[in-house]
Design an enzyme around this catalytic site. Structure first.
Site, PDB file in Angstrom:
ATOM      1  N   GLU A 107     112.944  39.330 -14.777  1.00  0.00           N
ATOM      2  CA  GLU A 107     111.774  39.569 -15.634  1.00  0.00           C
ATOM      3  C   GLU A 107     110.684  40.262 -14.839  1.00  0.00           C
ATOM      4  OE1 GLU A 107     110.806  35.806 -17.453  1.00  0.00           O
ATOM      5  OE2 GLU A 107     112.830  35.610 -18.280  1.00  0.00           O
ATOM      6  N   ARG A 127     116.703  29.937 -19.076  1.00  0.00           N
ATOM      7  CA  ARG A 127     116.448  30.825 -17.952  1.00  0.00           C
ATOM      8  C   ARG A 127     117.473  31.948 -17.970  1.00  0.00           C
ATOM      9  NH1 ARG A 127     112.118  29.213 -17.787  1.00  0.00           N
ATOM     10  NH2 ARG A 127     110.960  28.189 -16.117  1.00  0.00           N
ATOM     11  N   HIS A 160     109.710  36.372 -22.883  1.00  0.00           N
ATOM     12  CA  HIS A 160     109.483  35.021 -22.337  1.00  0.00           C
ATOM     13  C   HIS A 160     108.229  34.369 -22.945  1.00  0.00           C
ATOM     14  CE1 HIS A 160     110.282  32.308 -18.607  1.00  0.00           C
ATOM     15  NE2 HIS A 160     109.790  31.607 -19.617  1.00  0.00           N
TER      16      HIS A 160
HETATM   17  P1  NDP Z   1     115.399  18.685 -19.479  1.00  0.00           P
HETATM   18  O1  NDP Z   1     115.451  18.341 -18.033  1.00  0.00           O
HETATM   19  O2  NDP Z   1     114.925  17.672 -20.470  1.00  0.00           O
HETATM   20  O3  NDP Z   1     116.847  19.168 -19.973  1.00  0.00           O
HETATM   21  C1  NDP Z   1     117.668  19.995 -19.190  1.00  0.00           C
HETATM   22  C2  NDP Z   1     119.085  19.782 -19.660  1.00  0.00           C
HETATM   23  O4  NDP Z   1     119.931  20.650 -18.937  1.00  0.00           O
HETATM   24  C3  NDP Z   1     119.600  18.380 -19.426  1.00  0.00           C
HETATM   25  O5  NDP Z   1     120.221  17.946 -20.612  1.00  0.00           O
HETATM   26  C4  NDP Z   1     120.629  18.512 -18.315  1.00  0.00           C
HETATM   27  O6  NDP Z   1     121.660  17.551 -18.474  1.00  0.00           O
HETATM   28  C5  NDP Z   1     121.092  19.933 -18.535  1.00  0.00           C
HETATM   29  N1  NDP Z   1     121.628  20.514 -17.311  1.00  0.00           N
HETATM   30  C6  NDP Z   1     120.977  20.711 -16.160  1.00  0.00           C
HETATM   31  N2  NDP Z   1     121.801  21.237 -15.237  1.00  0.00           N
HETATM   32  C7  NDP Z   1     122.984  21.380 -15.845  1.00  0.00           C
HETATM   33  C8  NDP Z   1     124.245  21.861 -15.415  1.00  0.00           C
HETATM   34  N3  NDP Z   1     124.447  22.297 -14.158  1.00  0.00           N
HETATM   35  N4  NDP Z   1     125.249  21.893 -16.305  1.00  0.00           N
HETATM   36  C9  NDP Z   1     125.051  21.464 -17.560  1.00  0.00           C
HETATM   37  N5  NDP Z   1     123.881  20.979 -18.026  1.00  0.00           N
HETATM   38  C10 NDP Z   1     122.871  20.938 -17.161  1.00  0.00           C
HETATM   39  O7  NDP Z   1     114.527  20.003 -19.565  1.00  0.00           O
HETATM   40  P2  NDP Z   1     113.716  20.590 -20.818  1.00  0.00           P
HETATM   41  O8  NDP Z   1     114.500  20.395 -22.054  1.00  0.00           O
HETATM   42  O9  NDP Z   1     112.327  20.120 -20.775  1.00  0.00           O
HETATM   43  O10 NDP Z   1     113.700  22.151 -20.421  1.00  0.00           O
HETATM   44  C11 NDP Z   1     114.904  22.873 -20.274  1.00  0.00           C
HETATM   45  C12 NDP Z   1     114.647  24.232 -19.644  1.00  0.00           C
HETATM   46  O11 NDP Z   1     114.035  25.107 -20.573  1.00  0.00           O
HETATM   47  C13 NDP Z   1     113.667  24.203 -18.473  1.00  0.00           C
HETATM   48  O12 NDP Z   1     114.326  23.885 -17.270  1.00  0.00           O
HETATM   49  C14 NDP Z   1     113.076  25.606 -18.456  1.00  0.00           C
HETATM   50  O13 NDP Z   1     113.699  26.414 -17.495  1.00  0.00           O
HETATM   51  C15 NDP Z   1     113.367  26.139 -19.856  1.00  0.00           C
HETATM   52  N6  NDP Z   1     112.124  26.486 -20.559  1.00  0.00           N
HETATM   53  C16 NDP Z   1     111.915  27.770 -21.011  1.00  0.00           C
HETATM   54  C17 NDP Z   1     110.750  28.117 -21.661  1.00  0.00           C
HETATM   55  C18 NDP Z   1     110.516  29.486 -22.181  1.00  0.00           C
HETATM   56  O14 NDP Z   1     109.369  29.897 -22.289  1.00  0.00           O
HETATM   57  N7  NDP Z   1     111.548  30.233 -22.538  1.00  0.00           N
HETATM   58  C19 NDP Z   1     109.669  27.149 -21.851  1.00  0.00           C
HETATM   59  C20 NDP Z   1     110.002  25.821 -21.387  1.00  0.00           C
HETATM   60  C21 NDP Z   1     111.180  25.530 -20.761  1.00  0.00           C
HETATM   61  P3  NDP Z   1     122.490  16.987 -17.199  1.00  0.00           P
HETATM   62  O15 NDP Z   1     121.495  16.709 -16.126  1.00  0.00           O
HETATM   63  O16 NDP Z   1     123.209  15.786 -17.712  1.00  0.00           O
HETATM   64  O17 NDP Z   1     123.429  18.077 -16.844  1.00  0.00           O
END
Ligand code: NDP
Length: 323
Positions: free
Chosen positions: A263, A234, A281
């Protein structure tokens, strides 16, 4: 199955076929096409139990509050930072989304951006098209294979990025709030340490308040003048003005960005730079993946209507339902 329940579709979906399928299977009203949106919601808001939206469009609190009988939301995408979590929890709606099916394509795009940034592929394409090839040399760029790949956000997509890194003989380390149990990769306890360690820093963490501007000037300086940033998560995770300044002053080597803070308006300063690759995106935007996401949107909707719960439910909605 169901006798055409009424569905409020927040806007046009990222796959036109899904618009048609929704309209064929349900009694659909597209809110974005109502000339007087507020008037429509005031008059008809109580008719809808189901909303379909996307991660990109989101669902604002004022719309949620205008739907007193809202029970189910089916969202196209895995990010839920644009859905008003507080308003949805308040009304008790169950929220479905589409995790898992897009991991490979988003990870592919992360690598496309990484390789493009390192090898200056987009800049090379511009160079050839301008006719510069017959006049000058293009110069040498940066090796990706064998380098250190730092993953910020080792979730579903982060793990898919790490699997690809193995094919490039890259070392992988990551940072999350918590180490991932059973992960073979090195955990670094802060984003700063990860940035200092990495040659390539790839962002695959969730968006929203908890990650807002975590990649700031200090983190970029820790990544350093040989380092590259890739963001497929994001735009909000990165301080875009600080990134543009770091790229301009070559305090980092380059970047590949699929997502932006506002965006579809990347910071104008980025457009003038040759050491950043910009994509609109599109990380999940393949026919195959968008089709799989559309299937899951429909499956979640049918499951909600048949059983009261989506097949894939966002964590906070699932947690609230368990209580
Ligand atoms: P997941 O929930 O599987 O993974 C998210 C990861 O982020 C987790 O490992 C989590 O670990 C970590 N995380 C969340 N908050 C924090 C924080 N404050 N500090 C550090 N680490 C953090 O999600 P996905 O892998 O399925 O997707 C990830 C993101 O990719 C989505 O949220 C989406 O916004 C983005 N995305 C973008 C797309 C695009 O078109 N560009 C398409 C699809 C997704 P922990 O909770 O231990 O911190």
């Amino acid at each position: 199955t169901h006798r055409s329940p009424r569905i409020l579709q927040y806007g046009r979906m990222p796959l036109p076929a899904l618009d048609h399928e929704l309209a064929a299977q349900f009694d659909v009203t597209v809110l974005s096409e109502q000339p007087d949106r507020a008037g429509f919601l005031a008059a008809h808001g109580a008719d809808f139990e189901c909303v379909v939206t996307s991660a990109a469009m989101g669902l604002p609190g004022d719309v949620v509050r205008a739907l007193p009988r809202l029970r189910f939301v089916s969202s196209f995408g895995v990010g839920f930072d644009a859905l008003d979590q507080a308003a949805l929890l308040e009304c008790g709606a169950r929220v479905g989304y589409t995790p898992g099916v897009l991991d490979d394509c988003v990870a592919d795009m992360a690598f496309a951006l990484l390789l493009d940034a390192a090898r200056s592929l987009s800049a090379a394409d511009r160079f050839v098209r301008r006719g510069d090839w017959s006049r000058q040399r293009f110069g040498v760029h940066t090796r990706a294979s064998g380098k250190r790949l730092g993953i910020f956000g080792m979730g579903r997509i982060g793990a898919a990025v790490a699997r690809r890194a193995a094919g490039f003989d890259m070392q992988v380390a990551y940072h999350n709030r918590r180490p991932v149990e059973g992960s073979p990769h090195q955990y670094l306890p802060s984003l700063m340490e990860l940035a200092r360690w990495a040659d390539f820093l790839v962002i695959t963490a969730a968006g929203g308040d908890s990650t807002r501007h975590l990649v700031n000037a200090e983190v970029l300086d820790a990544l350093g003048p040989q380092g590259f940033l890739v963001n497929v998560a994001r735009g909000s995770v990165v301080d875009e003005a600080a990134l543009a300044a770091a790229l301009q002053q070559q305090r980092i080597a380059g970047a590949g960005l699929d997502v932006f803070e506002d965006e579809p308006h990347p910071l104008p300063a980025l457009l003038a730079l040759d050491n950043v690759v910009l994509a609109p995106h599109i990380a999940s935007g393949t026919q195959e993946t968008r089709r799989a996401m559309a299937d899951l949107v429909l499956q979640n909707l049918h499951s909600c209507l048949a059983t009261g719960a989506p097949v894939q439910e966002v964590p906070w909605s699932a947690a609230a339902a368990r209580q």
